[in-house]
Motif scaffolding. Structure first.
Motif, short mmCIF file in Angstrom:
data_model
loop_
_atom_site.label_atom_id
_atom_site.label_comp_id
_atom_site.label_asym_id
_atom_site.label_seq_id
_atom_site.Cartn_x
_atom_site.Cartn_y
_atom_site.Cartn_z
N GLU A 157 0.87 -1.39 0.15
CA GLU A 157 -0.15 -0.16 0.06
C GLU A 157 0.97 1.36 0.07
O GLU A 157 0.60 2.02 -0.65
N GLY A 158 2.00 1.11 0.73
CA GLY A 158 2.94 2.29 0.53
C GLY A 158 3.50 2.51 -0.87
O GLY A 158 3.59 3.71 -1.12
N ARG A 164 0.71 7.38 -6.45
CA ARG A 164 -0.52 8.32 -6.54
C ARG A 164 -0.09 9.84 -6.08
O ARG A 164 -0.35 10.68 -6.95
N GLU A 165 0.77 9.85 -4.96
CA GLU A 165 1.18 11.33 -4.64
C GLU A 165 2.28 11.82 -5.61
O GLU A 165 1.97 12.92 -5.87
N ARG A 190 7.10 -2.73 -1.62
CA ARG A 190 7.07 -1.32 -1.97
C ARG A 190 7.45 -1.14 -3.68
O ARG A 190 6.35 -0.37 -3.98
N ARG A 191 8.02 -1.79 -4.44
CA ARG A 191 8.00 -1.72 -5.50
C ARG A 191 6.99 -2.32 -6.51
O ARG A 191 6.34 -1.68 -7.51
N VAL A 314 0.44 2.48 6.74
CA VAL A 314 1.24 3.36 6.70
C VAL A 314 0.46 4.79 6.27
O VAL A 314 -0.48 4.67 5.91
N ILE A 315 1.15 5.83 6.33
CA ILE A 315 0.69 7.22 5.92
C ILE A 315 1.60 8.04 4.91
O ILE A 315 2.83 7.74 5.26
#
Length: 322
Positions: A157-158, A164-165, A190-191, A314-315
């Motif tokens: 998800e991170g 997206r960000e 993460r990848r 995570v955020i």
């Protein structure tokens, strides 16, 4: 160095009384306890934990095996692990491997012999055959073939969130920048999350990786900057990778965030004195540490856990690099 007999002599009590005070076991009169504690302070007596553990057949020592205490993420993790252990009267044994498999194997062998209560392991090396279920163990970020509990953040998800960000910030050709471990680690998700979201959004992307550990930073970043001048967004596998990219890109006149948006992963840069403040995917480090130890306690007590992998959310923490 003072012995337990020296403490007993100074306090005017039997050795067994001193032992009961140290181990907080058995009845000891308050006045007697004060005399023993005073003698311990005066003599600066430090109990031999390993000897005590052997005699008691019950250890209050937990070992933390990590790649580097120097890295801010591991330092923060170790801080909260020690604090959670201290709440229940456990001690922390720190085993700093430097990421070297031979040191990790040495530590694991030593810990088996010294009978610690449990182990928290952070390793990205192929040491599968040296990990045993004889001692309760919880790993962070790493899966083993054996049924060993793993605590991690939601790395997949991170990666999705970072992509997206970057797009939201204006990046049209983002790149994932990282390193490939010799064994599967949760960090590789993460990848995978980055790729998944890029495909879902129809975004052109680049994957840039080299084998872990990266030993030549100049060659690593130099090659990237030479081959991918058209990249306008970076999602780095860690905050340290992101910071190194920003520094080297700046040498070549590449401006962050005007020309390239950058997002890291970990959230180690908390202090406002650091500039630029890095946009990052923040791991819940304290929650990860405390959850790890609470799960380890359950394993020490012989409880069966309800699952093998515990993923914590995570955020995104916006900084000055996006």
């Amino acid at each position: 160095m003072s012995s337990i007999k020296d403490v007993a002599t100074l306090a005017g009590v039997a050795v067994g009384t001193v032992s009961r005070v140290i181990n907080n076991s058995g009845a000891v009169k308050p006045a007697t306890r004060k005399k023993v504690e005073k003698a311990i302070q005066e003599l600066n007596y430090i109990p031999n934990e390993i000897a005590r553990n052997f005699k008691m057949r019950k250890s209050k020592m937990v070992a933390l095996l990590l790649p580097s205490i120097w890295h801010p993420f591991f330092s923060e993790l170790a801080y909260y692990i020690e604090d959670e252990l201290d709440r229940e009267g456990f001690k922390l044994m720190l085993c700093n491997s430097g990421g070297k498999p031979e040191k990790e194997m040495y530590y694991l062998d030593m810990l088996q012999q010294n009978k610690v209560a449990g182990i928290v392991g952070i390793t990205y090396n192929d040491i599968e055959n040296f990990v045993s279920n004889d001692i309760p163990i919880v790993s962070i970020d790493r899966h083993f073939n054996k049924k060993i509990t793993c605590v991690t953040s939601d790395n997949f998800e991170g990666g999705r969130l970072a992509l997206r960000e970057l797009v939201k910030a204006g990046a049209q050709k983002p790149a994932f920048m990282g390193s490939v471990t010799s064994v599967f680690s949760e960090t590789m998700n993460r990848r995978e999350g980055f790729i998944h979201e890029a495909k879902a959004m129809g975004v052109d992307y680049v994957i840039y990786e080299k084998p872990d550990p990266v030993v030549d930073d100049d060659a690593y970043f130099g090659e990237f900057l030479k081959e991918h001048r058209d990249v306008d967004g970076i999602f780095a596998i860690t905050d340290m990778f992101a910071a190194k990219y920003i520094e080297r890109a700046g040498r070549q006149g590449i401006r962050v965030p005007e020309e390239v948006k950058v997002i890291g992963y970990d959230g180690i840069q908390d202090h406002t004195y650091f500039h630029p403040i890095l946009s990052t995917i923040r791991q819940p480090v304290e929650e990860m540490a405390r959850t790890t130890i609470r799960l380890l306690y359950k394993k020490i007590d012989g409880e069966t856990l309800d699952r093998e992998v515990y993923r914590l959310p995570v955020i995104f923490r916006k900084g000055e690099t996006t």
